[in-house]
Motif scaffolding. Structure first.
Motif, PDB file in Angstrom:
ATOM      1  N   GLY A  93       0.989  -1.125  -0.030  1.00 18.48           N
ATOM      2  CA  GLY A  93      -0.168   0.016  -0.092  1.00 18.48           C
ATOM      3  C   GLY A  93       1.013   1.272   0.072  1.00 18.48           C
ATOM      4  N   MET A  94       2.163   0.947  -0.411  1.00 15.56           N
ATOM      5  CA  MET A  94       3.065   2.347  -0.321  1.00 15.56           C
ATOM      6  C   MET A  94       2.532   3.291  -1.504  1.00 15.56           C
ATOM      7  SD  MET A  94       6.886   0.831   0.590  1.00 15.56           S
ATOM      8  CE  MET A  94       6.883  -0.795   1.570  1.00 15.56           C
ATOM      9  N   LEU A  95       1.952   2.972  -2.547  1.00 12.36           N
ATOM     10  CA  LEU A  95       1.684   3.684  -3.629  1.00 12.36           C
ATOM     11  C   LEU A  95       0.430   4.444  -3.126  1.00 12.36           C
ATOM     12  CD1 LEU A  95       1.848   4.795  -6.599  1.00 12.36           C
ATOM     13  CD2 LEU A  95       0.275   2.776  -7.179  1.00 12.36           C
ATOM     14  N   ALA A  96      -0.440   3.832  -2.449  1.00 12.73           N
ATOM     15  CA  ALA A  96      -1.386   4.667  -1.869  1.00 12.73           C
ATOM     16  C   ALA A  96      -1.033   5.742  -0.881  1.00 12.73           C
ATOM     17  CB  ALA A  96      -2.660   3.770  -1.059  1.00 12.73           C
ATOM     18  N   VAL A  97       0.001   5.552  -0.109  1.00 14.22           N
ATOM     19  CA  VAL A  97       0.340   6.368   0.902  1.00 14.22           C
ATOM     20  C   VAL A  97       1.239   7.397   0.135  1.00 14.22           C
ATOM     21  CG1 VAL A  97       1.845   6.692   2.906  1.00 14.22           C
ATOM     22  CG2 VAL A  97       0.409   4.675   2.874  1.00 14.22           C
ATOM     23  N   GLU A  98       2.083   7.217  -0.402  1.00 15.70           N
ATOM     24  CA  GLU A  98       2.986   8.099  -1.209  1.00 15.70           C
ATOM     25  C   GLU A  98       2.414   8.776  -2.201  1.00 15.70           C
ATOM     26  OE1 GLU A  98       6.399   8.467  -0.663  1.00 15.70           O
ATOM     27  OE2 GLU A  98       6.015   7.227   1.145  1.00 15.70           O
ATOM     28  N   GLY A  99       1.340   7.997  -3.125  1.00 12.83           N
ATOM     29  CA  GLY A  99       0.782   9.173  -4.134  1.00 12.83           C
ATOM     30  C   GLY A  99       1.545   8.844  -5.528  1.00 12.83           C
ATOM     31  N   SER A 100       2.603   8.257  -5.503  1.00 13.12           N
ATOM     32  CA  SER A 100       3.376   7.945  -6.712  1.00 13.12           C
ATOM     33  C   SER A 100       4.529   7.041  -6.610  1.00 13.12           C
ATOM     34  CB  SER A 100       4.142   9.557  -7.213  1.00 13.12           C
ATOM     35  OG  SER A 100       5.043   9.886  -6.394  1.00 13.12           O
ATOM     36  N   TYR A 101       5.132   6.775  -7.556  1.00 14.97           N
ATOM     37  CA  TYR A 101       6.283   5.871  -7.482  1.00 14.97           C
ATOM     38  C   TYR A 101       7.659   6.459  -7.283  1.00 14.97           C
ATOM     39  CZ  TYR A 101       3.365   2.143  -9.067  1.00 14.97           C
ATOM     40  OH  TYR A 101       2.400   0.941  -9.219  1.00 14.97           O
ATOM     41  N   ASP A 102       7.441   7.825  -7.095  1.00 14.03           N
ATOM     42  CA  ASP A 102       8.785   8.658  -6.786  1.00 14.03           C
ATOM     43  C   ASP A 102       9.823   7.929  -5.965  1.00 14.03           C
ATOM     44  OD1 ASP A 102       7.793  10.094  -8.789  1.00 14.03           O
ATOM     45  OD2 ASP A 102       7.278  11.759  -7.412  1.00 14.03           O
ATOM     46  N   LYS A 103       9.419   7.532  -4.848  1.00 17.48           N
ATOM     47  CA  LYS A 103      10.193   7.232  -3.759  1.00 17.48           C
ATOM     48  C   LYS A 103      10.917   5.843  -4.300  1.00 17.48           C
ATOM     49  CE  LYS A 103       9.930   5.407   0.907  1.00 17.48           C
ATOM     50  NZ  LYS A 103       8.947   5.217   2.172  1.00 17.48           N
ATOM     51  N   MET A 104      10.106   4.973  -4.865  1.00 17.87           N
ATOM     52  CA  MET A 104      10.621   3.790  -5.409  1.00 17.87           C
ATOM     53  C   MET A 104      11.568   3.879  -6.399  1.00 17.87           C
ATOM     54  SD  MET A 104       8.422   0.592  -7.255  1.00 17.87           S
ATOM     55  CE  MET A 104       8.338   1.453  -8.797  1.00 17.87           C
ATOM     56  N   GLU A 105      11.330   4.770  -7.344  1.00 16.38           N
ATOM     57  CA  GLU A 105      12.107   4.990  -8.560  1.00 16.38           C
ATOM     58  C   GLU A 105      13.450   5.672  -8.074  1.00 16.38           C
ATOM     59  OE1 GLU A 105      11.836   3.924 -11.799  1.00 16.38           O
ATOM     60  OE2 GLU A 105       9.804   3.233 -11.534  1.00 16.38           O
ATOM     61  N   ALA A 106      13.425   6.455  -7.107  1.00 13.70           N
ATOM     62  CA  ALA A 106      14.573   7.225  -6.652  1.00 13.70           C
ATOM     63  C   ALA A 106      15.307   5.894  -6.101  1.00 13.70           C
ATOM     64  CB  ALA A 106      14.190   8.094  -5.324  1.00 13.70           C
ATOM     65  N   LEU A 107      15.014   5.212  -5.073  1.00  9.00           N
ATOM     66  CA  LEU A 107      15.672   3.855  -4.758  1.00  9.00           C
ATOM     67  C   LEU A 107      16.336   3.122  -5.818  1.00  9.00           C
ATOM     68  CD1 LEU A 107      13.639   2.753  -1.665  1.00  9.00           C
ATOM     69  CD2 LEU A 107      15.840   3.802  -1.414  1.00  9.00           C
ATOM     70  N   LEU A 108      15.602   2.775  -6.842  1.00  7.92           N
ATOM     71  CA  LEU A 108      16.022   1.931  -8.061  1.00  7.92           C
ATOM     72  C   LEU A 108      17.032   2.684  -8.816  1.00  7.92           C
ATOM     73  CD1 LEU A 108      12.529   0.450  -8.852  1.00  7.92           C
ATOM     74  CD2 LEU A 108      14.479  -0.779  -7.882  1.00  7.92           C
ATOM     75  N   ASN A 109      17.009   3.837  -8.728  1.00  3.04           N
ATOM     76  CA  ASN A 109      17.845   4.523  -9.845  1.00  3.04           C
ATOM     77  C   ASN A 109      19.368   5.035  -8.939  1.00  3.04           C
ATOM     78  OD1 ASN A 109      16.230   4.734 -11.866  1.00  3.04           O
ATOM     79  ND2 ASN A 109      15.319   6.638 -11.065  1.00  3.04           N
TER      80      ASN A 109
END
Length: 172
Positions: A93-109
């Motif tokens: 449910g992190m997408l629901a909390v964050e509202g976008s994939y920005d946090k995930m994409e930042a970690l992946l990059n």
């Protein structure tokens, strides 16, 4: 031994079943067909003498537990990829909390291995089963993100930090 017993009883009949033999025959194609209507039971496959078949499903090599069967916990470090990070991000449910994939994409990059990213996310969620699975797979709890934080520092509470450290010390 991990096995699942199951029993099949498969009755069958070779006679057609006509439970409504007195339905009228219709002579007009507009009103119906020339054939007599009848009700029948759904056919069942197999013998009708009441015989039973037993099956034993053994998972993995020689019927071992889920880990030995390759279902859970048998993955290695390189068996995790970017898709696993996205799936976990969505599942928790992190997408629901964050509202976008920005946090995930930042970690992946940041050129961090996906299994280490998953450990950071699981620690921040307090997900003990996932943390254990990831540590068994070879995740490193001391890998730092762009902010210089490790999975230990991202842990939701002291109990999770102790769990990570304790599991890492006793890791098989």
């Amino acid at each position: 031994m991990a096995s699942i017993p199951c029993t099949f009883q498969i009755p069958c009949s070779s006679k057609p079943v006509n439970s409504l033999p007195s339905l009228p025959k219709l002579s007009s194609k507009f009103l119906g067909s020339q054939k007599t209507l009848s009700w029948s039971r759904p056919s069942r496959i197999g013998p009708s003498n009441g015989s039973r078949t037993q099956c034993w499903f053994k998972f993995g090599k020689n019927g071992v537990d889920a880990e030995g069967a390759g279902i859970y916990g048998s993955q290695g470090r390189d068996d995790f990829d970017r898709d696993d990070v996205e799936q976990y991000f969505n599942y928790m449910g992190m997408l629901a909390v964050e509202g976008s994939y920005d946090k995930m994409e930042a970690l992946l990059n940041q050129n961090i291995h996906p299994v280490d990213i998953l450990l950071m996310l699981a620690a921040s969620e307090g997900d003990k089963p996932k943390i254990e699975e990831l540590l068994r797979a070879g995740a490193k709890y001391d890998v730092k993100d762009a902010d210089g934080r490790t999975a230990l520092e991202r842990a939701v509470n002291e109990e999770i930090r102790d769990f990570i450290l304790g599991f890492s010390v006793q890791k098989p």
